[in-house]
Design a protein around this motif. Structure first.
Motif, PDB file in Angstrom:
ATOM      1  N   GLY A   1      34.257  61.857  92.584  1.00  0.00           N
ATOM      2  CA  GLY A   1      34.747  63.165  92.994  1.00  0.00           C
ATOM      3  C   GLY A   1      36.160  63.116  93.529  1.00  0.00           C
ATOM      4  O   GLY A   1      36.729  64.139  93.900  1.00  0.00           O
ATOM      5  N   GLY A   2      36.741  61.896  93.605  1.00  0.00           N
ATOM      6  CA  GLY A   2      38.117  61.771  94.070  1.00  0.00           C
ATOM      7  C   GLY A   2      38.237  61.053  95.400  1.00  0.00           C
ATOM      8  O   GLY A   2      37.304  61.019  96.204  1.00  0.00           O
ATOM      9  N   GLY A   3      39.398  60.486  95.646  1.00  0.00           N
ATOM     10  CA  GLY A   3      39.638  59.772  96.885  1.00  0.00           C
ATOM     11  C   GLY A   3      39.239  58.314  96.795  1.00  0.00           C
ATOM     12  O   GLY A   3      38.910  57.799  95.723  1.00  0.00           O
ATOM     13  N   ASN A   4      39.250  57.640  97.935  1.00  0.00           N
ATOM     14  CA  ASN A   4      38.926  56.215  97.953  1.00  0.00           C
ATOM     15  C   ASN A   4      37.842  55.921  98.986  1.00  0.00           C
ATOM     16  O   ASN A   4      37.391  56.818  99.696  1.00  0.00           O
ATOM     17  N   ARG A   5      37.470  54.670  99.065  1.00  0.00           N
ATOM     18  CA  ARG A   5      36.304  54.301  99.863  1.00  0.00           C
ATOM     19  C   ARG A   5      36.666  53.604 101.179  1.00  0.00           C
ATOM     20  O   ARG A   5      35.878  52.822 101.711  1.00  0.00           O
ATOM     21  N   VAL A   6      37.820  53.885 101.713  1.00  0.00           N
ATOM     22  CA  VAL A   6      38.176  53.367 103.034  1.00  0.00           C
ATOM     23  C   VAL A   6      37.159  53.886 104.049  1.00  0.00           C
ATOM     24  O   VAL A   6      36.857  55.081 104.095  1.00  0.00           O
ATOM     25  N   GLY A   7      36.624  52.990 104.848  1.00  0.00           N
ATOM     26  CA  GLY A   7      35.610  53.350 105.838  1.00  0.00           C
ATOM     27  C   GLY A   7      34.196  53.124 105.368  1.00  0.00           C
ATOM     28  O   GLY A   7      33.264  53.107 106.183  1.00  0.00           O
ATOM     29  N   ASP A   8      34.004  52.924 104.066  1.00  0.00           N
ATOM     30  CA  ASP A   8      32.660  52.697 103.529  1.00  0.00           C
ATOM     31  C   ASP A   8      32.258  51.240 103.691  1.00  0.00           C
ATOM     32  O   ASP A   8      33.079  50.326 103.536  1.00  0.00           O
ATOM     33  N   LYS A   9      30.991  51.007 103.944  1.00  0.00           N
ATOM     34  CA  LYS A   9      30.473  49.654 104.042  1.00  0.00           C
ATOM     35  C   LYS A   9      30.062  49.190 102.650  1.00  0.00           C
ATOM     36  O   LYS A   9      29.076  49.658 102.091  1.00  0.00           O
ATOM     37  N   LEU A  10      30.807  48.266 102.090  1.00  0.00           N
ATOM     38  CA  LEU A  10      30.552  47.780 100.739  1.00  0.00           C
ATOM     39  C   LEU A  10      30.112  46.326 100.697  1.00  0.00           C
ATOM     40  O   LEU A  10      29.708  45.839  99.636  1.00  0.00           O
ATOM     41  N   PHE A  11      30.178  45.632 101.851  1.00  0.00           N
ATOM     42  CA  PHE A  11      29.921  44.198 101.858  1.00  0.00           C
ATOM     43  C   PHE A  11      29.026  43.820 103.028  1.00  0.00           C
ATOM     44  O   PHE A  11      28.805  44.623 103.937  1.00  0.00           O
ATOM     45  N   ASP A  12      28.549  42.593 103.011  1.00  0.00           N
ATOM     46  CA  ASP A  12      27.781  42.048 104.119  1.00  0.00           C
ATOM     47  C   ASP A  12      28.611  42.105 105.402  1.00  0.00           C
ATOM     48  O   ASP A  12      29.836  41.968 105.374  1.00  0.00           O
ATOM     49  N   GLU A  13      27.943  42.272 106.537  1.00  0.00           N
ATOM     50  CA  GLU A  13      28.649  42.382 107.814  1.00  0.00           C
ATOM     51  C   GLU A  13      29.411  41.118 108.198  1.00  0.00           C
ATOM     52  O   GLU A  13      30.313  41.154 109.042  1.00  0.00           O
ATOM     53  N   GLN A  14      29.099  39.993 107.577  1.00  0.00           N
ATOM     54  CA  GLN A  14      29.823  38.746 107.857  1.00  0.00           C
ATOM     55  C   GLN A  14      31.232  38.753 107.260  1.00  0.00           C
ATOM     56  O   GLN A  14      32.043  37.895 107.612  1.00  0.00           O
ATOM     57  N   VAL A  15      31.498  39.702 106.381  1.00  0.00           N
ATOM     58  CA  VAL A  15      32.758  39.679 105.636  1.00  0.00           C
ATOM     59  C   VAL A  15      33.871  40.329 106.449  1.00  0.00           C
ATOM     60  O   VAL A  15      33.830  41.530 106.748  1.00  0.00           O
TER      61      VAL A  15
END
Length: 445
Positions: free
Chosen positions: A261-275
């Motif tokens: 729908g547009g925009g980017n994924r800054v702020g989204d959790k995409l990885f394991d918390e160790q990263v």
């Protein structure tokens, strides 16, 4: 031409800008002394040293730009380069994304030069080759390697008051050790800024041990396995993902960081918390230039991923202006947090899995998911109950570093990865991950 000190470089840059009749002028001067030695079948095949200093001048008339370069620095040659750049600019079409040169920046020096680099000379390189070849011969193995070193400087300036000068030095080493019949192969890579922190024999012994251990490899069926990736193998995969942290590509829907729908994924959790991943030009183990050479913007310490969440993206000046964001310099290094364990300690804590020394011949399958395909090589081993049980034949894999960073069991100690150049570096850890996708067998060693 000899390498320039700061005073000499600043004088030449000022001379070039004074010659320009354009609306603005940008100057980049770089000099390097690069040496190398290459050996194969336990004999040196080539060796050399190249020294060069060159200058690039870029001018603009309105939105029309032109660039010329030269490696002669007498007044006549400098003026010729300026006039050529101006001629090109007048003929060039307007650049719709052109932005005027930036104003004065504050460049905090970083430790890209180590005085011990004065040791780099033909004798030093010959000793590196000898130490590696001698170690291989003593185990009746065949070594092929490449050592390169570089010392030099970078200088930037523009007609709005920007000026930066910094010295550089670094080394890079790779060696492959093989059995005489080619049935066993081991490999290692090392990078450093300080030659006193590099040991050619110790590095070669790692490749030698892997070569001896990898003889008579057994075939395992493809599938999903727990995998221990050594830092070099990790970096080969992660590099494809980290170079995608570009705001424009995400906003335009061209990367895995694009939001539906547009925009980017800054702020989204995409990885394991160790990263946790960041860029820092002043990192003591991976220092890089404190400026972006293209935009001349000063770099800053910047988080890319924080506790598994996307923390920031790069905004070039044009896209930042278009989106109403602050422009950012490109990252000169990428640093990923790890633990304190060595690769051997990660192996020791593994019940069942596969140890991967190296990945190679990697190709992008799908940019939207960063799906990669490639092969293992030069030392792949089956691990059981904390011990390497036997070597296994190599695999082809289909895997995404995004998925990889969601399947982390444990992170090891980060290691410096990079070529003999201080313009870009990575510090990444060994990783123990779940469900790594091996899709087929490969007979290559």
């Amino acid at each position: 031409m000899k390498l320039l000190n700061q005073e000499e470089a600043q004088r030449i840059a000022g001379k070039v800008m004074s010659l320009s009749k354009a609306d603005e002028c940008r100057v980049s001067i770089s000099g390097s002394k690069r040496g190398n030695v290459r050996y194969a079948r336990n004999s040196v095949s080539t060796a050399g040293q190249v020294q060069n200093t060159q200058l690039a001048v870029s001018v603009a008339f309105g939105k029309r730009q032109g660039t010329a370069s030269v490696n002669e620095f007498d007044d006549k040659s400098l003026e010729k380069a300026v006039r050529r750049a101006e001629e090109v600019a007048r003929l060039a079409p307007e650049n719709p994304e052109f932005l005027p040169a930036i104003g004065k920046q504050d460049f905090k020096p970083s430790a890209t030069y180590n005085p011990n680099a004065s040791a780099f000379d033909p004798e030093y390189r010959a000793e590196v080759a000898f130490q590696s070849i001698d170690a291989a011969r003593k185990k009746n193995l065949v070594a092929a390697g490449f050592f390169s070193d570089s010392t030099g400087f970078e200088c930037i300036a523009n007609s709005n008051g920007v000026f930066g000068y910094q010295e550089l030095a670094s080394l890079n080493f790779t060696v492959t050790a093989r059995t005489e019949d080619g049935s066993g192969s081991g490999w290692v890579s090392r990078a450093a800024y300080d030659p006193k922190k590099f040991d050619a024999r110790a590095a070669s012994e790692i490749a030698i041990e892997k070569a001896l251990r990898s003889v008579d490899a057994k075939a395992l069926e493809p599938g999903r396995y727990a995998v221990i990736l050594e830092p070099s193998a990790s970096s080969d995969l992660l590099n494809y993902m980290f170079t995608a942290f570009d705001a424009r590509a995400a906003d335009e829907g061209r990367s895995f960081l694009a939001k539906k729908g547009g925009g980017n994924r800054v702020g989204d959790k995409l990885f394991d918390e160790q990263v946790n991943v960041w860029a820092d030009p002043w990192d003591p183990d991976a220092p890089v230039l404190p400026w972006d050479q293209q935009s001349m913007l000063a770099r800053a310490r910047t988080d890319l991923i924080r506790n598994g969440k996307v923390a920031s993206l790069e905004y070039n000046r044009y896209w930042a202006q278009k989106q109403g964001k602050a422009a950012t310099a490109s990252h000169g290094n990428i640093i990923m947090a790890g633990g304190s364990k060595s690769t051997e300690e990660l192996v020791a804590s593994t019940k069942k899995g596969i140890l991967v020394t190296r990945t190679w011949y990697i190709r992008m399958v799908d940019p939207q998911s960063v799906l990669l395909t490639g092969l293992t090589r030069d030392g792949t081993f089956y691990v059981e109950n904390g011990q390497i049980k036997y070597p296994v034949k190599n695999f082809r894999f289909n895997e995404s570093p995004v998925a990889l960073l969601n399947n982390i069991d444990e992170l090891g100690k980060p290691m410096l990865i990079g070529e003999a150049d201080s313009r870009f570096r990575m510090m990444v850890p060994a990783m123990k991950v779940r469900e790594f996708n091996f899709t087929s067998k490969s007979d290559a060693v």
